[in-house]
Design a protein around this motif. Structure first.
Motif, PDB file in Angstrom:
ATOM      1  N   MET A 175      -4.851   7.280   4.406  1.00  0.00           N
ATOM      2  CA  MET A 175      -4.286   7.171   2.923  1.00  0.00           C
ATOM      3  C   MET A 175      -5.313   7.483   1.887  1.00  0.00           C
ATOM      4  SD  MET A 175      -1.906   4.188   1.420  1.00  0.00           S
ATOM      5  CE  MET A 175      -1.171   3.462   3.150  1.00  0.00           C
ATOM      6  N   ALA A 176      -6.839   7.167   2.143  1.00  0.00           N
ATOM      7  CA  ALA A 176      -7.720   7.427   1.285  1.00  0.00           C
ATOM      8  C   ALA A 176      -7.902   8.873   1.240  1.00  0.00           C
ATOM      9  CB  ALA A 176      -9.067   7.060   1.879  1.00  0.00           C
ATOM     10  N   LEU A 221      -7.061   2.997  -7.754  1.00  0.00           N
ATOM     11  CA  LEU A 221      -6.902   3.377  -6.472  1.00  0.00           C
ATOM     12  C   LEU A 221      -7.871   3.852  -5.991  1.00  0.00           C
ATOM     13  CD1 LEU A 221      -3.480   5.274  -6.226  1.00  0.00           C
ATOM     14  CD2 LEU A 221      -3.994   3.310  -4.947  1.00  0.00           C
ATOM     15  N   ALA A 222      -8.817   4.397  -6.677  1.00  0.00           N
ATOM     16  CA  ALA A 222     -10.401   4.725  -6.151  1.00  0.00           C
ATOM     17  C   ALA A 222     -11.051   3.560  -5.879  1.00  0.00           C
ATOM     18  CB  ALA A 222     -10.906   5.639  -7.421  1.00  0.00           C
ATOM     19  N   TRP A 233      -5.829  17.497 -10.623  1.00  0.00           N
ATOM     20  CA  TRP A 233      -7.009  17.873 -11.781  1.00  0.00           C
ATOM     21  C   TRP A 233      -7.246  19.473 -11.895  1.00  0.00           C
ATOM     22  CZ3 TRP A 233      -7.594  15.031 -15.570  1.00  0.00           C
ATOM     23  CH2 TRP A 233      -7.392  13.580 -15.588  1.00  0.00           C
ATOM     24  N   PHE A 247      -9.875   2.277  -2.292  1.00  0.00           N
ATOM     25  CA  PHE A 247     -10.179   2.993  -1.143  1.00  0.00           C
ATOM     26  C   PHE A 247     -11.764   2.995  -1.188  1.00  0.00           C
ATOM     27  CE2 PHE A 247      -5.916   5.242  -2.170  1.00  0.00           C
ATOM     28  CZ  PHE A 247      -5.473   4.818  -0.992  1.00  0.00           C
ATOM     29  N   MET A 306       0.982   3.942  -3.171  1.00  0.00           N
ATOM     30  CA  MET A 306       0.440   5.366  -2.906  1.00  0.00           C
ATOM     31  C   MET A 306       1.538   6.142  -3.099  1.00  0.00           C
ATOM     32  SD  MET A 306      -2.340   6.425  -1.967  1.00  0.00           S
ATOM     33  CE  MET A 306      -2.431   8.597  -2.440  1.00  0.00           C
ATOM     34  N   TYR A 313       1.886   6.787  -6.751  1.00  0.00           N
ATOM     35  CA  TYR A 313       1.113   7.426  -7.411  1.00  0.00           C
ATOM     36  C   TYR A 313       1.217   9.135  -7.186  1.00  0.00           C
ATOM     37  CZ  TYR A 313      -3.776   9.406  -7.950  1.00  0.00           C
ATOM     38  OH  TYR A 313      -4.833   9.911  -8.536  1.00  0.00           O
ATOM     39  N   LEU A 314       1.699   9.522  -5.821  1.00  0.00           N
ATOM     40  CA  LEU A 314       1.845  10.832  -5.848  1.00  0.00           C
ATOM     41  C   LEU A 314       3.096  11.428  -6.678  1.00  0.00           C
ATOM     42  CD1 LEU A 314       1.498  10.835  -2.103  1.00  0.00           C
ATOM     43  CD2 LEU A 314       0.029  11.492  -3.523  1.00  0.00           C
ATOM     44  N   MET A 330      -5.293   5.969 -11.335  1.00  0.00           N
ATOM     45  CA  MET A 330      -6.331   6.885 -10.605  1.00  0.00           C
ATOM     46  C   MET A 330      -7.651   5.903 -10.383  1.00  0.00           C
ATOM     47  SD  MET A 330      -7.002  10.474 -11.933  1.00  0.00           S
ATOM     48  CE  MET A 330      -5.366  11.020 -12.058  1.00  0.00           C
ATOM     49  N   VAL A 331      -8.149   5.190 -11.306  1.00  0.00           N
ATOM     50  CA  VAL A 331      -9.425   4.411 -11.063  1.00  0.00           C
ATOM     51  C   VAL A 331      -9.093   3.283 -10.081  1.00  0.00           C
ATOM     52  CG1 VAL A 331     -11.151   3.028 -12.091  1.00  0.00           C
ATOM     53  CG2 VAL A 331     -10.173   4.973 -13.355  1.00  0.00           C
ATOM     54  N   SER A 359      -4.859  14.681  -3.259  1.00  0.00           N
ATOM     55  CA  SER A 359      -3.735  14.685  -4.223  1.00  0.00           C
ATOM     56  C   SER A 359      -4.628  14.810  -5.514  1.00  0.00           C
ATOM     57  CB  SER A 359      -2.801  13.756  -4.255  1.00  0.00           C
ATOM     58  OG  SER A 359      -3.288  12.359  -4.033  1.00  0.00           O
ATOM     59  N   THR A 360      -5.604  13.894  -5.890  1.00  0.00           N
ATOM     60  CA  THR A 360      -6.133  13.791  -7.237  1.00  0.00           C
ATOM     61  C   THR A 360      -7.007  14.733  -7.470  1.00  0.00           C
ATOM     62  OG1 THR A 360      -6.303  11.267  -6.821  1.00  0.00           O
ATOM     63  CG2 THR A 360      -7.611  12.108  -8.620  1.00  0.00           C
ATOM     64  N   HIS A 373       0.724  -1.316   0.032  1.00  0.00           N
ATOM     65  CA  HIS A 373      -0.037  -0.026  -0.059  1.00  0.00           C
ATOM     66  C   HIS A 373       0.970   1.272  -0.112  1.00  0.00           C
ATOM     67  CE1 HIS A 373      -3.498  -2.428   2.181  1.00  0.00           C
ATOM     68  NE2 HIS A 373      -3.276  -2.700   0.634  1.00  0.00           N
ATOM     69  N   TYR A 374       1.726   1.428   0.977  1.00  0.00           N
ATOM     70  CA  TYR A 374       2.701   2.483   1.106  1.00  0.00           C
ATOM     71  C   TYR A 374       3.407   2.837  -0.183  1.00  0.00           C
ATOM     72  CZ  TYR A 374       2.309   2.216   6.244  1.00  0.00           C
ATOM     73  OH  TYR A 374       1.780   2.164   7.460  1.00  0.00           O
ATOM     74  N   LEU A 420      -4.613   7.422 -15.756  1.00  0.00           N
ATOM     75  CA  LEU A 420      -5.876   7.153 -15.281  1.00  0.00           C
ATOM     76  C   LEU A 420      -6.084   5.711 -14.807  1.00  0.00           C
ATOM     77  CD1 LEU A 420      -7.352   8.917 -18.533  1.00  0.00           C
ATOM     78  CD2 LEU A 420      -7.476   9.618 -16.098  1.00  0.00           C
ATOM     79  N   VAL A 435      -5.135  11.276   1.413  1.00  0.00           N
ATOM     80  CA  VAL A 435      -4.209  11.731   0.613  1.00  0.00           C
ATOM     81  C   VAL A 435      -4.615  11.587  -0.976  1.00  0.00           C
ATOM     82  CG1 VAL A 435      -1.734  11.052   0.193  1.00  0.00           C
ATOM     83  CG2 VAL A 435      -2.652  11.277   2.488  1.00  0.00           C
ATOM     84  N   TYR A 436      -5.225  10.163  -1.105  1.00  0.00           N
ATOM     85  CA  TYR A 436      -5.575   9.890  -2.550  1.00  0.00           C
ATOM     86  C   TYR A 436      -6.597  10.993  -3.074  1.00  0.00           C
ATOM     87  CZ  TYR A 436      -8.127   7.790  -6.178  1.00  0.00           C
ATOM     88  OH  TYR A 436      -8.619   7.689  -7.614  1.00  0.00           O
ATOM     89  N   ARG A 437      -7.651  11.342  -2.161  1.00  0.00           N
ATOM     90  CA  ARG A 437      -8.670  12.229  -2.794  1.00  0.00           C
ATOM     91  C   ARG A 437      -8.055  13.584  -2.885  1.00  0.00           C
ATOM     92  NH1 ARG A 437     -11.787   9.482   1.404  1.00  0.00           N
ATOM     93  NH2 ARG A 437     -12.646   7.676   0.309  1.00  0.00           N
TER      94      ARG A 437
END
Lengths: 433, 121
Positions: free
Chosen positions: B1-2, A147-148, B13, A151, A91, A94-95, A144-145, B8-9, A87-88, A141, B4-6
């Motif tokens: 972590m969720a 990881l969405a 955008w 979570f 993530m 991704y960043l 992005m999807v 950063s995304t 996970h770490y 993308l 951070v994801y939201r």
């Protein structure tokens, strides 16, 4: 039983094993950067390239840490730690990869105000249209999807797993993007590593070729919505220690339609002939179906993993089990008499949900070192403070907790508040998503 | 972590939208002045003397270009382009990646670096 490849003590990992997973992530990040470090480029452009290679490397580290091989898990500090660093790394990757186009665009702004948009959307700009950039977008993308979905706690497993797989596709597309930029060696190396890791996971773990064949010998209902399944090995039996868990998939047969997916189950008993017993509580679609398992159904068993009850110290112990969390303790008690005083607090919601109660009471009656307390908590999370013993009686005790995550968190906080050091509180999370 | 994801995304955008907005509303850049093609003849031997990262000339479609100043800006890694310094590079230029030619924008940019024409040896 062999202890080869297994860690000596729970919660006290040797530094090498404790640092192995973060080191793999760090190496995954730094090695490609060292190889591709851009010298002599403008700062923002160089930074954009560095974050891309660091992110790509971290994605590969994340892929490695989803490969659930017994020896690999042992080397990297256990499956739970591997999953955490999966996970770490994912993530962090991704960043960094989000930063990649932004930094390149920031550099393009220096040339012309519209430069950022021309770089980010070349196909929409006159006279351009770069496949490499669109591959990069497709990769981003997918991440992005994927990881969405990762979570989305409420997403059904059958959708979750496929959407999560987009992260793997994103990795491959990312290296295709690199290939299209003309960086052949880096793309080929990264792509091959990603492909090997994805195939390894798919064939060895998901398809079960790393698992051993077994057959359901017996199924016994032990509580409402809970069965104990005895699995007889069809090949060499697994060397399992009490407190360890295995990944099991039940296959389809004439009388049972198996999910075919591997789920983690703590071993509740290990028979002398090598048969394993696992406790299965109906918590989801697949485990609900397992309640109707019959003897003769084929299964595949992968493992063992974990070191929850291994190397217990020579001191009094306090065990707390929540519901199906009783299974690792049951496995220890079934192995034979205790050598240290143990207080076992068994919490269950109510009704007929307390499995193995008769057997536990018989074990407690036969072993003077075991004190069993059974508490019905009701459907709501219990006020753990009222359930735990006084701080003075916990002094010098090693505490072992197994149950749902919410209960674990509350118990850990309550024990810490009673002065129990963190090193003496042992638990294992079974959330491997 | 969720979270951070939201977060950063969403920021990502927003920045992409900002880049789009700037491109939409920013004044159009002035037309680049027409570059009169240099006519100085450059022999292959002279061309070959400029084959380093700091001093990189290339012959493309009969023209000779000093792309030294542009190399750091080129999208691919320098290793992809450097082997063509000091050489006839028309084929490499025309088949950039997987046989695709450079874009018309690249052609226009290339002309700004023109210093002469390839002469006979």
């Amino acid at each position: 039983m062999s202890r080869a490849g297994l860690p000596p003590e729970p919660g006290r990992l040797a530094p090498v094993r404790a640092l192995a997973a973060p080191m793999v992530a760090l190496a995954g990040m730094l090695l490609p950067v060292a190889w591709a470090f851009p010298a002599g480029l403008p700062f923002l452009r160089a930074a954009g390239i560095v974050v891309a290679w660091a992110g790509g490397g971290l994605l590969l580290a994340s892929l490695l840490m989803m490969v659930r091989e017994v020896r690999l898990a042992a080397a990297l500090g256990g499956l739970e730690r591997m999953t955490r660093w999966h996970h770490y790394s994912g993530m962090a990757a991704y960043l960094l990869l989000l930063l990649h186009p932004l930094l390149l665009a920031a550099e393009a702004v220096r040339v012309t105000p519209a430069g950022a948009w021309q770089l980010l959307a070349p196909g929409l700009s006159p006279g351009a249209g770069d496949v490499a950039v669109w591959l990069g977008w497709a990769a981003l993308l997918c991440l992005m999807v994927g990881l969405a979905a990762t979570f989305s706690a409420g997403l059904a497993w059958r959708y979750w797993r496929w959407l999560h797989a987009l992260l793997g596709l994103g990795t491959v597309l990312g290296f295709a993007h690199v290939q299209w930029l003309g960086i052949g060696l880096g793309a080929v190396l990264g792509g091959v590593v990603a492909g090997v890791l994805l195939l390894w996971r798919l064939l060895r773990i998901d398809a079960g070729t790393a698992a051993r064949p077994a057959v359901v010998r017996a199924v016994r209902t032990v509580a409402e919505g809970t069965v104990e399944i005895t699995l007889a090995p069809l090949a060499r039996s697994l060397a399992v220690l009490p407190g360890q868990f295995v990944l099991v998939a039940f296959l389809s047969g004439p009388r049972y339609r198996g999910c075919g997916e591997f789920h983690p189950f703590t071993v509740s008993g290990h028979d002398p002939d090598g048969a394993l017993r696992i406790g299965v509580k109906a918590l989801g679609d697949c485990t609900r179906r397992m309640q109707s398992l019959v003897s003769g159904v084929a299964a595949r068993v992968h493992g063992p993993f974990g070191d929850f009850m291994a190397g217990r110290p020579e001191c009094p112990q306090f065990w707390v089990a929540g519901g199906i969390g009783i299974t690792p303790f049951l496995a220890v008690l079934r192995e034979g008499r205790l050598t240290q005083a143990v207080r076992l607090l068994y919490l269950f919601r109510g009704g007929r949900e307390a499995g193995w109660l008769d057997e536990l009471q018989a074990l407690a009656a036969a072993d003077p070192l075991l004190t069993l307390t059974v508490r019905e908590t009701g459907p709501r999370p219990p006020p753990v403070d009222a359930l735990l013993p006084e701080a003075a009686t916990l002094r010098g005790c090693a505490c072992y907790l197994c149950g749902p995550p919410g209960l674990l968190g509350a118990l850990e906080a309550a024990l810490r508040a009673r002065g129990v050091p963190a090193a003496e509180i042992h638990f294992e999370r079974f959330d491997f998503r | 972590m969720a979270t951070v994801y939201r977060l950063s995304t969403a920021i990502f955008w927003l920045l992409v939208a900002l880049a789009g907005g700037v491109a939409l509303f920013a004044p159009a850049p002035p037309e680049a002045p027409a570059v009169s093609p240099a006519t100085r003849g450059v022999t292959p031997a002279e061309l070959a003397a400029h084959a380093t990262e700091e001093d990189c000339w290339m012959a493309i479609r009969g023209g000779v270009y000093d792309v030294s100043a542009y190399l750091p800006e080129h999208p691919t890694r320098p290793q992809v382009v450097l082997p063509w310094c000091g050489r006839e590079a028309t084929e490499a230029y025309a088949t950039k990646l997987r046989g695709r030619p450079h874009s018309p924008e690249a052609d226009r940019l290339l002309e700004t670096w023109r210093i002469g024409s390839l002469a006979a040896p």
